[in-house]
Scaffold this motif. Structure first.
Motif, short mmCIF file in Angstrom:
data_model
loop_
_atom_site.label_atom_id
_atom_site.label_comp_id
_atom_site.label_asym_id
_atom_site.label_seq_id
_atom_site.Cartn_x
_atom_site.Cartn_y
_atom_site.Cartn_z
N ARG A 161 0.83 -1.05 0.03
CA ARG A 161 0.06 0.26 -0.19
C ARG A 161 0.82 1.62 -0.17
O ARG A 161 0.38 2.63 0.10
N SER A 162 2.45 1.09 0.78
CA SER A 162 3.18 2.02 0.37
C SER A 162 4.28 2.30 -0.21
O SER A 162 5.08 3.45 -0.37
N THR B 153 -1.39 2.19 4.60
CA THR B 153 -2.01 3.36 4.95
C THR B 153 -1.61 4.67 4.53
O THR B 153 -1.86 5.62 3.94
N LYS C 166 1.64 6.15 3.54
CA LYS C 166 1.31 6.32 1.88
C LYS C 166 0.57 7.54 2.59
O LYS C 166 1.03 8.67 1.73
N THR C 167 -0.02 7.93 3.05
CA THR C 167 -0.63 9.44 3.56
C THR C 167 0.19 9.62 4.31
O THR C 167 0.47 11.27 3.86
N ILE D 166 -6.86 10.24 -1.04
CA ILE D 166 -6.01 10.39 0.10
C ILE D 166 -7.33 12.01 0.41
O ILE D 166 -6.84 12.63 -0.83
#
Length: 283
Positions: A170-171, A204, A207-208, A225
């Motif tokens: 995810r990242s 997640t 990543k954010t 996002i």
């Protein structure tokens, strides 16, 4: 089966009944039937896998036959199935890797599936490796090194190798874009999971956070996002964090520090900050 009027089952039943009696015959016939049924299923699985491989490669018939022998050898070596080896090879070949590279990657995926508790199928193992390799711009021959890192960290800290793979799935791309190495990224997801205990959420979050720390609004929006509260510009973000912490998030006017380095720098002075400043940094 040797006869037009009797099925294989009937022939076997007569043979074993004559020599061993009905109970033993029934037991042995049942075992043989299971073996044949399993063999038939595996042949179908292999045939289906080869069909997928043919869709994404363009080899000669001789090369496909040779590959079949290679897949069998790899499956024996790592304790997997031929169908899984071929399916994983097809997954990697679909991304543009040569058959030889894809086979080596498939071998790594098979090993990852074996050592990673909780991996349900070979596709899950392949996806984690693909995300990491593509995200960090690595080569096919780096695959076993990736698995070694996942496994070593998973054996020592509060996250398993599968969790690391799921978090990076995810990242990886976002963390790499934020100047983090693979080692730094593994360290980040491992430290976060020590508290959160949910690799999906950790992935997640990383990543954010990596996007917010670069004020990468366009990238965040493209990734789906929510960008409410994100700094309007790099200069605004840089100045605000500097005022709150005394730490520069940039190496120079054109280069960000890695997410790892920024968080590490902040961690060193975190306990000296007032509650309100900690809250503002977190925000």
């Amino acid at each position: 089966a040797g006869a037009e009027t009797k099925t294989l089952h009937a022939q076997l039943k007569k043979l074993f009944h004559d020599h061993f009696g009905s109970v033993a015959a029934t037991t042995i016939i049942g075992a043989i039937t299971d073996i044949l049924r399993n063999a038939y299923t595996r042949v179908l699985d292999i045939d289906k896998a080869m069909t997928e491989l043919r869709k994404v490669t363009d080899l000669t018939e001789a090369s496909y036959r040779k590959f079949g022998d290679t897949a069998a050898a790899v499956a024996r070596e790592v304790g997997g199935t031929i169908a899984d080896t071929i399916n994983a090879t097809a997954d990697f070949a679909r991304l543009g890797f040569s058959v030889n590279e894809a086979t080596e990657l498939a071998k790594a995926a098979m090993i990852y599936k074996n050592v990673g508790d909780g991996i349900e199928d070979i596709s899950q193992a392949s996806e984690s490796i693909i995300s990491t390799i593509k995200g960090f711009g690595l080569e096919a021959n780096d695959a076993m090194g990736i698995i070694d890192k996942f496994n070593e960290v998973g054996n020592k800290y509060a996250i398993d190798s599968v969790g690391i793979g799921e978090a990076l799935k995810r990242s990886a791309a976002a963390l790499s874009a934020a100047n983090n190495t693979l080692d730094e990224s593994i360290a980040l997801v491992t430290a976060a999971n020590n508290v959160i205990q949910d690799p999906d959420v950790v992935g997640t979050a990383m990543k954010t956070m990596s996007m917010f720390l670069r004020a990468a609004k366009t990238e965040a929006e493209e990734a789906g996002i929510e960008t409410e509260g994100m700094a309007n510009s790099v200069s605004e973000l840089r100045e605000e964090i500097k005022q709150l912490t005394g730490i520069d998030i940039m190496i120079d006017d054109a280069t960000f520090k890695s997410t790892f380095q920024i968080l590490q720098d902040i961690s060193r002075i975190w306990n000296d900050l007032a509650d309100v400043d900690q809250a503002n940094i977190a925000e």
